[in-house]
Design a protein around this motif. Structure first.
Motif, PDB file in Angstrom:
ATOM      1  N   LEU A 161       0.802  -1.221   0.000  1.00 47.91           N
ATOM      2  CA  LEU A 161       0.000   0.000   0.000  1.00 47.91           C
ATOM      3  C   LEU A 161       0.837   1.273   0.000  1.00 47.91           C
ATOM      4  O   LEU A 161       0.305   2.363  -0.203  1.00 47.91           O
ATOM      5  N   VAL A 162       2.155   1.140   0.198  1.00 45.60           N
ATOM      6  CA  VAL A 162       3.014   2.323   0.268  1.00 45.60           C
ATOM      7  C   VAL A 162       3.016   3.081  -1.055  1.00 45.60           C
ATOM      8  O   VAL A 162       2.817   4.303  -1.084  1.00 45.60           O
ATOM      9  N   ASP A 163       3.245   2.398  -2.164  1.00 47.77           N
ATOM     10  CA  ASP A 163       3.301   3.094  -3.455  1.00 47.77           C
ATOM     11  C   ASP A 163       1.989   3.795  -3.811  1.00 47.77           C
ATOM     12  O   ASP A 163       2.010   4.970  -4.187  1.00 47.77           O
ATOM     13  N   PRO A 164       0.830   3.140  -3.690  1.00 45.57           N
ATOM     14  CA  PRO A 164      -0.414   3.862  -3.989  1.00 45.57           C
ATOM     15  C   PRO A 164      -0.621   5.075  -3.079  1.00 45.57           C
ATOM     16  O   PRO A 164      -1.052   6.136  -3.555  1.00 45.57           O
ATOM     17  N   LEU A 165      -0.310   4.953  -1.800  1.00 46.49           N
ATOM     18  CA  LEU A 165      -0.449   6.086  -0.887  1.00 46.49           C
ATOM     19  C   LEU A 165       0.463   7.226  -1.305  1.00 46.49           C
ATOM     20  O   LEU A 165       0.025   8.370  -1.443  1.00 46.49           O
ATOM     21  N   MET A 166       1.725   6.937  -1.531  1.00 49.16           N
ATOM     22  CA  MET A 166       2.681   7.991  -1.857  1.00 49.16           C
ATOM     23  C   MET A 166       2.396   8.597  -3.224  1.00 49.16           C
ATOM     24  O   MET A 166       2.584   9.801  -3.419  1.00 49.16           O
ATOM     25  N   ASN A 167       1.937   7.800  -4.184  1.00 46.67           N
ATOM     26  CA  ASN A 167       1.552   8.352  -5.484  1.00 46.67           C
ATOM     27  C   ASN A 167       0.396   9.340  -5.327  1.00 46.67           C
ATOM     28  O   ASN A 167       0.383  10.403  -5.956  1.00 46.67           O
ATOM     29  N   THR A 168      -0.574   8.993  -4.484  1.00 48.47           N
ATOM     30  CA  THR A 168      -1.719   9.867  -4.247  1.00 48.47           C
ATOM     31  C   THR A 168      -1.282  11.156  -3.569  1.00 48.47           C
ATOM     32  O   THR A 168      -1.693  12.254  -3.977  1.00 48.47           O
ATOM     33  N   VAL A 169      -0.446  11.048  -2.552  1.00 47.10           N
ATOM     34  CA  VAL A 169       0.053  12.245  -1.862  1.00 47.10           C
ATOM     35  C   VAL A 169       0.791  13.147  -2.843  1.00 47.10           C
ATOM     36  O   VAL A 169       0.576  14.363  -2.874  1.00 47.10           O
ATOM     37  N   HIS A 170       1.636  12.548  -3.647  1.00 40.36           N
ATOM     38  CA  HIS A 170       2.416  13.324  -4.625  1.00 40.36           C
ATOM     39  C   HIS A 170       1.491  14.055  -5.599  1.00 40.36           C
ATOM     40  O   HIS A 170       1.715  15.221  -5.931  1.00 40.36           O
ATOM     41  N   LEU A 171       0.444  13.396  -6.062  1.00 43.11           N
ATOM     42  CA  LEU A 171      -0.511  14.017  -6.981  1.00 43.11           C
ATOM     43  C   LEU A 171      -1.247  15.202  -6.356  1.00 43.11           C
ATOM     44  O   LEU A 171      -1.567  16.173  -7.041  1.00 43.11           O
ATOM     45  N   LEU A 172      -1.525  15.126  -5.069  1.00 42.48           N
ATOM     46  CA  LEU A 172      -2.360  16.128  -4.413  1.00 42.48           C
ATOM     47  C   LEU A 172      -1.590  17.317  -3.855  1.00 42.48           C
ATOM     48  O   LEU A 172      -2.190  18.314  -3.493  1.00 42.48           O
ATOM     49  N   CYS A 173      -0.276  17.198  -3.778  1.00 40.34           N
ATOM     50  CA  CYS A 173       0.523  18.269  -3.177  1.00 40.34           C
ATOM     51  C   CYS A 173       0.789  19.401  -4.159  1.00 40.34           C
ATOM     52  O   CYS A 173       1.190  19.163  -5.291  1.00 40.34           O
ATOM     53  N   GLY A 174       0.583  20.613  -3.674  1.00 35.17           N
ATOM     54  CA  GLY A 174       1.022  21.795  -4.394  1.00 35.17           C
ATOM     55  C   GLY A 174       2.395  22.198  -3.877  1.00 35.17           C
ATOM     56  O   GLY A 174       2.948  21.554  -2.977  1.00 35.17           O
ATOM     57  N   ASP A 175       2.933  23.273  -4.409  1.00 39.14           N
ATOM     58  CA  ASP A 175       4.258  23.731  -3.991  1.00 39.14           C
ATOM     59  C   ASP A 175       4.322  24.093  -2.510  1.00 39.14           C
ATOM     60  O   ASP A 175       5.369  23.974  -1.888  1.00 39.14           O
ATOM     61  N   ALA A 176       3.218  24.552  -1.950  1.00 43.34           N
ATOM     62  CA  ALA A 176       3.217  25.008  -0.559  1.00 43.34           C
ATOM     63  C   ALA A 176       2.480  24.057   0.380  1.00 43.34           C
ATOM     64  O   ALA A 176       2.187  24.414   1.520  1.00 43.34           O
ATOM     65  N   THR A 177       2.179  22.844  -0.066  1.00 43.14           N
ATOM     66  CA  THR A 177       1.443  21.896   0.771  1.00 43.14           C
ATOM     67  C   THR A 177       2.356  21.316   1.844  1.00 43.14           C
ATOM     68  O   THR A 177       3.468  20.893   1.555  1.00 43.14           O
ATOM     69  N   THR A 178       1.847  21.295   3.063  1.00 45.06           N
ATOM     70  CA  THR A 178       2.533  20.629   4.170  1.00 45.06           C
ATOM     71  C   THR A 178       1.841  19.296   4.384  1.00 45.06           C
ATOM     72  O   THR A 178       0.611  19.227   4.459  1.00 45.06           O
TER      73      THR A 178
END
Length: 116
Positions: free
Chosen positions: A57-74
């Motif tokens: 589940l690590v890759d799907p989670l991290m792919n989703t986080v990466h997709l949703l982050c903007g330049d200023a997302t914490t």
């Protein structure tokens, strides 16, 4: 989901004091994440709690986080380490996505320990 929404309500005063104008609790399918264009906003903060437990589940989670982050997302992630391979893959993926990672040991920093 109901507990998250209840938590937001219980903390509404603190949220207002922090000048936060919006808090959304969303369910995300990590295997079919929405594109950032389909969201009505770019998240300023993404909170991920106890979502790292099995390696596949690590890759799907991290792919989703990466997709949703903007330049200023914490991104704030809290989890209990459960297995070496999962933990190592998780940290490798974090380092591949984010330029700054701060690890906080909650036991040492504020006396929080994992449940028995």
């Amino acid at each position: 989901m109901e507990l998250m929404k209840s938590n937001v309500q219980l903390n509404s005063a603190a949220i207002k004091m922090a000048n936060c104008s919006r808090v959304d609790c969303l369910v995300l399918d990590w295997f079919n994440p929405p594109s950032i264009e389909n969201l009505p906003f770019v998240p300023e903060v993404i909170l991920i709690a106890d979502c790292v437990w099995v390696e596949h589940l690590v890759d799907p989670l991290m792919n989703t986080v990466h997709l949703l982050c903007g330049d200023a997302t914490t991104v704030i992630i809290t989890y209990q380490r459960r297995g070496r391979a999962t933990h190592e893959l998780f940290w490798k993926r974090l380092q591949g996505i984010f330029s700054e990672i701060v690890e906080v040991d909650t036991k040492d920093s504020c006396g929080l320990d994992k449940p028995e």
